[in-house]
Design an enzyme around this catalytic site. Structure first.
Site, PDB file in Angstrom:
ATOM      1  N   HIS A  32      37.079  -3.808 -84.206  1.00 18.55           N
ATOM      2  CA  HIS A  32      37.234  -5.226 -84.555  1.00 18.55           C
ATOM      3  C   HIS A  32      37.804  -6.068 -83.405  1.00 18.55           C
ATOM      4  O   HIS A  32      37.253  -7.105 -83.044  1.00 18.55           O
ATOM      5  CB  HIS A  32      38.149  -5.378 -85.768  1.00 18.55           C
ATOM      6  CG  HIS A  32      37.685  -4.619 -86.973  1.00 18.55           C
ATOM      7  ND1 HIS A  32      36.351  -4.457 -87.278  1.00 18.55           N
ATOM      8  CD2 HIS A  32      38.363  -3.988 -87.961  1.00 18.55           C
ATOM      9  CE1 HIS A  32      36.244  -3.759 -88.402  1.00 18.55           C
ATOM     10  NE2 HIS A  32      37.439  -3.456 -88.831  1.00 18.55           N
ATOM     11  N   GLU A  42      48.145  -8.145 -90.772  1.00 25.43           N
ATOM     12  CA  GLU A  42      47.849  -8.047 -92.202  1.00 25.43           C
ATOM     13  C   GLU A  42      49.151  -7.921 -92.972  1.00 25.43           C
ATOM     14  O   GLU A  42      50.117  -7.334 -92.477  1.00 25.43           O
ATOM     15  CB  GLU A  42      47.001  -6.808 -92.479  1.00 25.43           C
ATOM     16  CG  GLU A  42      45.652  -6.838 -91.797  1.00 25.43           C
ATOM     17  CD  GLU A  42      44.826  -5.636 -92.195  1.00 25.43           C
ATOM     18  OE1 GLU A  42      44.041  -5.766 -93.147  1.00 25.43           O
ATOM     19  OE2 GLU A  42      44.983  -4.573 -91.585  1.00 25.43           O
ATOM     20  N   LYS A  92      49.995  -3.538 -90.105  1.00 23.68           N
ATOM     21  CA  LYS A  92      50.036  -3.678 -91.564  1.00 23.68           C
ATOM     22  C   LYS A  92      51.438  -4.143 -91.964  1.00 23.68           C
ATOM     23  O   LYS A  92      52.402  -3.961 -91.213  1.00 23.68           O
ATOM     24  CB  LYS A  92      49.804  -2.319 -92.228  1.00 23.68           C
ATOM     25  CG  LYS A  92      48.489  -1.650 -91.859  1.00 23.68           C
ATOM     26  CD  LYS A  92      47.392  -2.053 -92.800  1.00 23.68           C
ATOM     27  CE  LYS A  92      46.116  -1.307 -92.520  1.00 23.68           C
ATOM     28  NZ  LYS A  92      44.921  -2.091 -92.810  1.00 23.68           N
ATOM     29  N   HIS A 125      32.326  -5.320 -89.485  1.00 19.95           N
ATOM     30  CA  HIS A 125      32.286  -6.449 -90.420  1.00 19.95           C
ATOM     31  C   HIS A 125      32.943  -7.703 -89.843  1.00 19.95           C
ATOM     32  O   HIS A 125      32.714  -8.803 -90.337  1.00 19.95           O
ATOM     33  CB  HIS A 125      32.861  -6.068 -91.785  1.00 19.95           C
ATOM     34  CG  HIS A 125      34.345  -6.073 -91.857  1.00 19.95           C
ATOM     35  ND1 HIS A 125      35.105  -4.995 -91.504  1.00 19.95           N
ATOM     36  CD2 HIS A 125      35.217  -7.030 -92.232  1.00 19.95           C
ATOM     37  CE1 HIS A 125      36.380  -5.292 -91.667  1.00 19.95           C
ATOM     38  NE2 HIS A 125      36.482  -6.527 -92.112  1.00 19.95           N
ATOM     39  N   LYS A 148      31.737   1.499 -89.901  1.00 24.14           N
ATOM     40  CA  LYS A 148      32.752   2.167 -89.103  1.00 24.14           C
ATOM     41  C   LYS A 148      33.494   3.174 -89.984  1.00 24.14           C
ATOM     42  O   LYS A 148      33.409   3.046 -91.203  1.00 24.14           O
ATOM     43  CB  LYS A 148      33.700   1.155 -88.461  1.00 24.14           C
ATOM     44  CG  LYS A 148      34.727   0.531 -89.421  1.00 24.14           C
ATOM     45  CD  LYS A 148      35.686  -0.352 -88.692  1.00 24.14           C
ATOM     46  CE  LYS A 148      36.987   0.347 -88.399  1.00 24.14           C
ATOM     47  NZ  LYS A 148      37.955   0.336 -89.504  1.00 24.14           N
ATOM     48  N   LYS A 166      32.004 -12.547 -89.791  1.00 29.15           N
ATOM     49  CA  LYS A 166      32.884 -13.682 -90.089  1.00 29.15           C
ATOM     50  C   LYS A 166      32.400 -14.915 -89.332  1.00 29.15           C
ATOM     51  O   LYS A 166      32.120 -14.852 -88.138  1.00 29.15           O
ATOM     52  CB  LYS A 166      34.334 -13.360 -89.699  1.00 29.15           C
ATOM     53  CG  LYS A 166      34.925 -12.191 -90.497  1.00 29.15           C
ATOM     54  CD  LYS A 166      36.353 -11.926 -90.090  1.00 29.15           C
ATOM     55  CE  LYS A 166      36.884 -10.614 -90.612  1.00 29.15           C
ATOM     56  NZ  LYS A 166      37.098 -10.524 -92.045  1.00 29.15           N
ATOM     57  N   ASP A 216      41.827   2.336 -86.001  1.00 31.26           N
ATOM     58  CA  ASP A 216      41.301   1.585 -87.145  1.00 31.26           C
ATOM     59  C   ASP A 216      40.827   0.179 -86.742  1.00 31.26           C
ATOM     60  O   ASP A 216      39.873  -0.338 -87.306  1.00 31.26           O
ATOM     61  CB  ASP A 216      42.406   1.479 -88.211  1.00 31.26           C
ATOM     62  CG  ASP A 216      41.901   0.950 -89.542  1.00 31.26           C
ATOM     63  OD1 ASP A 216      40.747   1.257 -89.885  1.00 31.26           O
ATOM     64  OD2 ASP A 216      42.661   0.244 -90.237  1.00 31.26           O
TER      65      ASP A 216
HETATM   66  C1  BG6 Z   1      38.977  -2.347 -91.877  1.00 29.87           C
HETATM   67  C2  BG6 Z   1      40.177  -1.467 -91.668  1.00 29.87           C
HETATM   68  O1  BG6 Z   1      37.939  -1.958 -91.010  1.00 29.87           O
HETATM   69  O2  BG6 Z   1      39.327  -3.692 -91.624  1.00 29.87           O
HETATM   70  C3  BG6 Z   1      41.299  -1.903 -92.599  1.00 29.87           C
HETATM   71  O3  BG6 Z   1      39.834  -0.106 -91.937  1.00 29.87           O
HETATM   72  C4  BG6 Z   1      41.602  -3.373 -92.408  1.00 29.87           C
HETATM   73  O4  BG6 Z   1      42.473  -1.122 -92.387  1.00 29.87           O
HETATM   74  C5  BG6 Z   1      40.329  -4.207 -92.489  1.00 29.87           C
HETATM   75  O5  BG6 Z   1      42.494  -3.761 -93.432  1.00 29.87           O
HETATM   76  C6  BG6 Z   1      40.604  -5.641 -92.096  1.00 29.87           C
HETATM   77  O6  BG6 Z   1      39.490  -6.421 -92.401  1.00 29.87           O
HETATM   78  P1  BG6 Z   1      39.645  -7.916 -92.913  1.00 29.87           P
HETATM   79  O7  BG6 Z   1      38.256  -8.430 -92.986  1.00 29.87           O
HETATM   80  O8  BG6 Z   1      40.353  -7.837 -94.236  1.00 29.87           O
HETATM   81  O9  BG6 Z   1      40.476  -8.597 -91.898  1.00 29.87           O
END
Ligand code: BG6
Length: 507
Positions: A245, A221, A345, A183, A153, A187, A240
């Site tokens: 996700h 996060e 964030k 990604h 992505k 998980k 993002d």
């Molecule tokens: C990424 C985003 O795709 O995913 C980031 O660009 C984000 O901003 C991240 O922090 C979160 O992934 P994970 O696996 O750390 O929850």
């Protein structure tokens, strides 16, 4: 069922000297090598703009891996010691033809014709790379082997650009050769959603608007934007995290049962769920989403620089670092059930979770019970990270002579039952790329359906003068996020609560 080892393959990584390669791809391949799923017939051909040769890349990876974990376990592992012998590198500009001829030469000399091209590069290169690979005959599959591409992505920045990118790619190669990565799908707990639903009668039989009141999906996060100011200011929390996700999680929750566990059956159901997301009018988009931006402050004792003072962020930026939306999946199953999604964030806790709240019982027989306090609705909480697990919140009778109810949590933690080790999340994605299983990858229609649902928000914000509401680091986000849900008589699930429960409270 034991997973079979992968076939021989050359993994061609564009962007081989970059962060993604060393932080995630190589450690994941080492883990796969250690577990015997990837053998000595996997070769890595790195491609990058940095000058240097094979030894340069191996050296760079060696030094990164030695600092990756406390004891340098990845660097010292037998898997890495074997893998490092099979790494080569081509330096050059991949907007020019020479590099593709060189890749061709190397692949023709390889013992197997199988190749997977991994685009660990900025998104503006995705389309041109596919075109160049196709022009040079590198994407043509034959009896000698498969040709696949893996794309990270962001896949587009809005509906139009995602459609254009899909069209550009699919004019050169078949959908069956495209592995669009998210990604989150690597998980373990995300993959477990389908098992939880479709292997458990007591869950799936309640999985509809007769019994479910609403769903919350959160990816909070604690990290701030840090050094990613340029990317993030142009992107924002919605682009993002949401159409990719969070929608992957939503699709797993909302999809119908597939008519098989093949990749296409599952991908079709997920795409159907996403294409059922209600497309809002501008007025609805305005009232069904809220935005926030973090100010300066401290978080867990560490100073946080305000988003507007972050390097490469415009001081008058209107980009959001927090977003919450209320969506509907317009299907028979989900009619009238709101899905509240939020991500941000610099928040109070790192917590990715899905909370499914069931309806209140229709009639409470317990005269002594304060219903609001002691008879909350049942909830199922799927904890994606950290502390992966699943819990059910039920009501039981409080011990004693009077009949009083008390809420309790039945709590399952992966780490209590299994050795889940230190996986990167990329193991299953890379394994599936090598064996040719597209289940965990997004199909073109699913990606476009996701963008279609968020496009109305992007459009109204682009026209609005309103700035996102500030929130202090270490909080649950701006107060407008609370308003979005409390106006419906509901509340956000408190962040980080499960981990606390698990640490002692759930006795
Ligand atoms: C990424 C985003 O795709 O995913 C980031 O660009 C984000 O901003 C991240 O922090 C979160 O992934 P994970 O696996 O750390 O929850």
């Amino acid at each position: 069922m034991e997973a079979a080892p992968t076939p021989p393959v050359t993994l061609v990584i564009f962007g081989a000297t970059g962060d993604l390669t060393r932080r995630l791809l190589i450690p994941a391949i080492i883990n796969l090598t250690q577990s015997g799923l990837v053998g000595d017939d996997l070769h890595i051909l790195g491609v990058g703009i940095d000058p240097g040769d094979d030894a340069m890349l191996v050296e760079k990876l060696d030094s990164f891996l030695s600092q990756l974990d406390d004891d340098g376990a990845h660097q010292k592992s037998e898997g890495w010691q074997r893998l490092r012998q099979r790494i080569s590198y081509i330096s050059g500009d991949f907007t020019k033809d020479g590099i593709f001829e060189e890749i061709k030469k190397r692949l023709s000399a390889a013992s197997s014709g199988n190749a997977a091209f991994y685009f660990a590069v900025p998104p503006q290169f995705f389309g041109p790379l596919v075109e160049k690979l196709a022009e040079h005959g590198l994407t043509t599959e034959s009896d000698r082997g498969f040709r696949r591409i893996a794309i990270e992505k962001p896949f587009g920045t809005d509906l139009a650009s995602a459609r254009a990118l899909n069209a550009q790619i699919l004019s050169k190669i078949a959908e069956s050769q495209v592995y669009r990565l998210d990604h989150f799908l690597g998980k373990e707990t995300v993959q477990n959603i389908l098992t939880a639903r479709f292997a458990n009668m007591m869950i799936e039989s309640l999985w509809n608007n007769n019994y479910i009141d609403h769903v919350q999906i959160t990816a909070a996060e604690t990290v701030d934007v840090g050094m990613r100011g340029k990317f993030y200011d142009a992107t924002g929390a919605l682009r993002d995290m949401v159409p990719n996700h969070l929608f992957q999680l939503l699709a797993m929750i909302a999809m119908e049962a597939p008519n098989g566990f093949g990749a296409e059956a599952i991908r079709s159901e997920k795409s159907k769920a996403l294409s059922a997301l209600r497309i809002y009018t501008p007025e609805e988009a305005q009232s069904h989403a809220v935005r926030g931006v973090y100010t300066g402050g401290t978080l867990n004792g560490n100073p946080i620089t305000a988003f507007h003072e972050t390097k490469d962020v415009s001081p008058d930026s209107k980009t959001e670092t927090f977003v919450a939306v209320k969506l509907y999946v317009d299907t028979w199953r989900w009619a009238g059930v709101p899905f509240y999604l939020r991500t941000g964030k610099a928040m109070t806790a790192r917590d990715t979770e899905i909370v499914v709240t069931f309806r209140q019982v229709p009639f409470a027989q317990f005269r002594e019970t304060d219903i609001k306090r002691n008879l909350p609705p049942n909830r199922m909480v799927i904890q994606v990270q950290p502390d992966e697990g699943l819990s059910m919140e039920l009501s039981i009778k409080a011990p004693g002579l009077s009949v009083d109810t008390v809420p309790v949590s039945l709590d399952f933690r992966y780490a209590d039952k299994f050795d889940i080790g230190k996986m990167t999340g990329y193991e299953s994605l890379l394994y599936d790329l090598f064996i040719g299983d597209q289940t965990l990858f997004q199909r073109a229609d699913g990606i476009e359906a996701g963008w279609e649902a968020v496009q109305p928000f992007l459009d109204v914000w682009a026209k609005s003068d309103q700035a996102p509401e500030p929130y202090a680091p270490g909080t649950m986000g701006p107060s407008c996020a609370d308003d979005l849900i409390t106006q419906d008589g509901r509340q956000w699930h408190a962040l980080g609560v499960l981990s606390h429960n698990h640490a002692g409270a759930s006795k």
